[in-house]
Design a protein around this motif. Structure first.
Motif, mmCIF file in Angstrom:
data_model
loop_
_atom_site.group_PDB
_atom_site.id
_atom_site.type_symbol
_atom_site.label_atom_id
_atom_site.label_comp_id
_atom_site.label_asym_id
_atom_site.label_seq_id
_atom_site.Cartn_x
_atom_site.Cartn_y
_atom_site.Cartn_z
ATOM 1 N N GLU A 1 34.199 29.997 78.454
ATOM 2 C CA GLU A 1 34.427 29.146 77.052
ATOM 3 C C GLU A 1 35.863 28.480 77.280
ATOM 4 O O GLU A 1 36.827 28.366 76.797
ATOM 5 N N PRO A 2 35.736 27.236 78.178
ATOM 6 C CA PRO A 2 36.911 26.570 78.468
ATOM 7 C C PRO A 2 37.421 25.782 77.363
ATOM 8 O O PRO A 2 38.775 25.489 77.261
ATOM 9 N N GLU A 3 36.557 25.625 76.410
ATOM 10 C CA GLU A 3 37.179 24.827 75.289
ATOM 11 C C GLU A 3 38.052 25.421 74.261
ATOM 12 O O GLU A 3 38.821 25.212 73.565
ATOM 13 N N LYS A 4 37.885 27.088 74.253
ATOM 14 C CA LYS A 4 38.653 27.845 73.650
ATOM 15 C C LYS A 4 40.226 27.758 74.307
ATOM 16 O O LYS A 4 41.219 27.675 73.494
ATOM 17 N N PHE A 5 40.234 27.715 75.562
ATOM 18 C CA PHE A 5 41.662 27.418 76.282
ATOM 19 C C PHE A 5 42.028 25.899 75.769
ATOM 20 O O PHE A 5 43.517 25.927 75.334
ATOM 21 N N VAL A 6 41.472 24.799 75.752
ATOM 22 C CA VAL A 6 41.942 23.670 75.384
ATOM 23 C C VAL A 6 42.204 23.746 73.884
ATOM 24 O O VAL A 6 43.316 23.138 73.707
ATOM 25 N N GLY B 1 44.259 28.473 87.509
ATOM 26 C CA GLY B 1 42.996 27.833 87.020
ATOM 27 C C GLY B 1 42.828 26.730 85.954
ATOM 28 O O GLY B 1 41.937 26.041 86.029
ATOM 29 N N CYS B 2 43.987 26.626 85.277
ATOM 30 C CA CYS B 2 43.837 25.665 84.345
ATOM 31 C C CYS B 2 44.524 24.138 85.015
ATOM 32 O O CYS B 2 44.861 24.324 85.841
ATOM 33 N N GLY B 3 43.884 23.189 84.286
ATOM 34 C CA GLY B 3 44.426 21.775 84.814
ATOM 35 C C GLY B 3 45.781 21.431 85.094
ATOM 36 O O GLY B 3 46.106 20.826 85.951
ATOM 37 N N VAL C 1 35.570 46.095 84.742
ATOM 38 C CA VAL C 1 36.211 45.014 84.595
ATOM 39 C C VAL C 1 35.619 44.095 83.745
ATOM 40 O O VAL C 1 34.439 43.858 83.541
ATOM 41 N N PHE C 2 36.497 43.504 82.932
ATOM 42 C CA PHE C 2 36.203 42.398 82.002
ATOM 43 C C PHE C 2 36.584 40.993 82.539
ATOM 44 O O PHE C 2 37.775 40.789 82.541
ATOM 45 N N TYR C 3 35.746 40.174 82.905
ATOM 46 C CA TYR C 3 35.957 38.934 83.520
ATOM 47 C C TYR C 3 35.798 37.694 82.475
ATOM 48 O O TYR C 3 34.904 37.455 82.343
ATOM 49 N N TYR C 4 37.089 37.582 81.867
ATOM 50 C CA TYR C 4 37.162 36.669 80.918
ATOM 51 C C TYR C 4 38.290 35.703 81.032
ATOM 52 O O TYR C 4 39.508 35.882 80.911
ATOM 53 N N ASN C 5 38.105 34.495 81.383
ATOM 54 C CA ASN C 5 38.942 33.585 81.938
ATOM 55 C C ASN C 5 38.823 32.127 81.456
ATOM 56 O O ASN C 5 38.403 31.340 82.443
ATOM 57 N N PRO C 6 38.872 31.765 80.297
ATOM 58 C CA PRO C 6 38.284 30.493 79.833
ATOM 59 C C PRO C 6 39.474 29.404 80.191
ATOM 60 O O PRO C 6 39.184 28.195 80.001
ATOM 61 N N ASN C 7 40.762 29.736 80.883
ATOM 62 C CA ASN C 7 41.729 28.972 81.133
ATOM 63 C C ASN C 7 41.139 28.263 82.542
ATOM 64 O O ASN C 7 41.953 27.329 82.916
ATOM 65 N N ILE C 8 40.234 28.555 83.268
ATOM 66 C CA ILE C 8 39.680 27.943 84.484
ATOM 67 C C ILE C 8 38.629 26.924 83.839
ATOM 68 O O ILE C 8 37.585 26.867 83.433
ATOM 69 N N THR C 9 39.272 25.427 84.143
ATOM 70 C CA THR C 9 38.866 24.332 83.454
ATOM 71 C C THR C 9 37.736 23.904 84.195
ATOM 72 O O THR C 9 37.043 22.875 83.619
ATOM 73 N N GLU C 10 37.629 24.065 85.610
ATOM 74 C CA GLU C 10 36.492 23.447 86.297
ATOM 75 C C GLU C 10 35.256 24.625 86.499
ATOM 76 O O GLU C 10 35.700 25.619 86.987
ATOM 77 N N ASP C 11 34.209 24.119 86.254
ATOM 78 C CA ASP C 11 33.147 24.946 86.289
ATOM 79 C C ASP C 11 32.676 25.600 87.731
ATOM 80 O O ASP C 11 32.488 26.742 87.849
ATOM 81 N N ALA C 12 32.882 24.565 88.651
ATOM 82 C CA ALA C 12 32.851 25.266 89.942
ATOM 83 C C ALA C 12 33.721 26.289 90.357
ATOM 84 O O ALA C 12 33.543 26.993 91.043
ATOM 85 N N GLU C 13 34.929 26.048 90.164
ATOM 86 C CA GLU C 13 36.159 26.878 90.512
ATOM 87 C C GLU C 13 35.918 28.246 89.659
ATOM 88 O O GLU C 13 36.118 29.172 90.373
#
Length: 242
Positions: free
Chosen positions: A121-126, A225-227, A60-72
């Motif tokens: 890397e949430p900045e990548k999604f932004v 996951g995104c805002g 499994v590769f868990y890569y989800n920069p769209n999740i914009t809140e760190d705690a989430e």
């Protein structure tokens, strides 16, 4: 208008061939093909992993920069790890001759699953969402997000020499399986890695993912996951209470 392609049928065909090849092997056996499975969350991956572990050696590769809140993000990735540990314990228990009850079914063909946690890397999604902030969910912003995550998966699959790569995203009724497979096929051409077609919501896959989420008491969320998605869900809730 051209007929939509049946991606579940394509997957069935690949699995059928793998099963035949396995039966034809001698006792030395052919190793199961390796699969890098991008996962968006534990609930969506629950059915996909249970289904595919019978035929593939899954990482499994868990890569989800769209999740914009760190705690989430942290909550979701820990749930993924917890579920994989539970699935692997099933395989170990069966190998040790212990009874395995509950869901999902585990057989002698079920394989243990590994996980790679990608960089957060949430900045990548932004960056890829810039200019598409007002797109409704399911539109171009989502397609760009799919491409971001599948490109990273294809890059890693090529680097680590996986036989296949795919994503759990097609299990969601809210995600466009046709578009996801088109993007996956495009990345496969670019990186020279084989895309595993899917529409995991078929064969009651989504329904089974809900059942498995209850079985393992998984944290389920009602937005991707995104805002932007979170705000859209909140607007929907408010409109229902008016």
């Amino acid at each position: 208008m051209a007929n939509k392609r049946n991606y579940q049928k394509k997957l069935d065909s690949i699995i059928e061939k793998l099963s035949v090849d396995h039966v034809q092997q001698d006792s030395g056996g052919q190793q199961a093909p390796t699969l890098l499975l991008h996962s968006c969350c534990a609930p969506c991956s629950s059915y996909c992993m249970a289904y595919l572990r019978e035929y593939f050696d899954i990482t499994v590769f868990y890569y989800n920069p769209n999740i914009t809140e760190d705690a989430e993000y942290r909550h979701r990735v820990e749930e993924e790890k917890r579920l994989i540990a539970a699935y692997n314990q099933q395989v170990e228990n069966l190998a040790a001759g212990k009874a395995v009850t509950g869901k999902p079914q585990v057989t002698a063909n079920s394989k243990k699953i590994r996980i790679i946690e990608g960089d957060y890397e949430p900045e990548k999604f932004v960056e890829i969402a810039r200019g598409y902030e007002d797109c409704p969910e399911g539109g171009e912003r989502c397609f760009r997000c799919f491409a971001l995550r599948l490109r990273k998966t294809a890059e890693l699959a090529k680097e680590l020499k996986f036989d296949y790569f795919t994503t759990t995203l097609t299990i969601s009724p809210l995600k466009n399986a046709e578009k996801l497979n088109e993007i996956g096929e495009q990345m496969a051409k670019e990186y020279g890695i084989t895309w595993l077609p899917s529409d995991f919501k078929k064969k009651e896959g989504y329904k089974q993912s809900i059942e498995l989420s209850h079985e393992f008491d998984l944290y389920r969320q009602d937005y991707c996951g995104c805002g932007y998605s979170k705000a859209e869900r909140e607007r929907q809730r408010l409109s229902q209470t008016d």
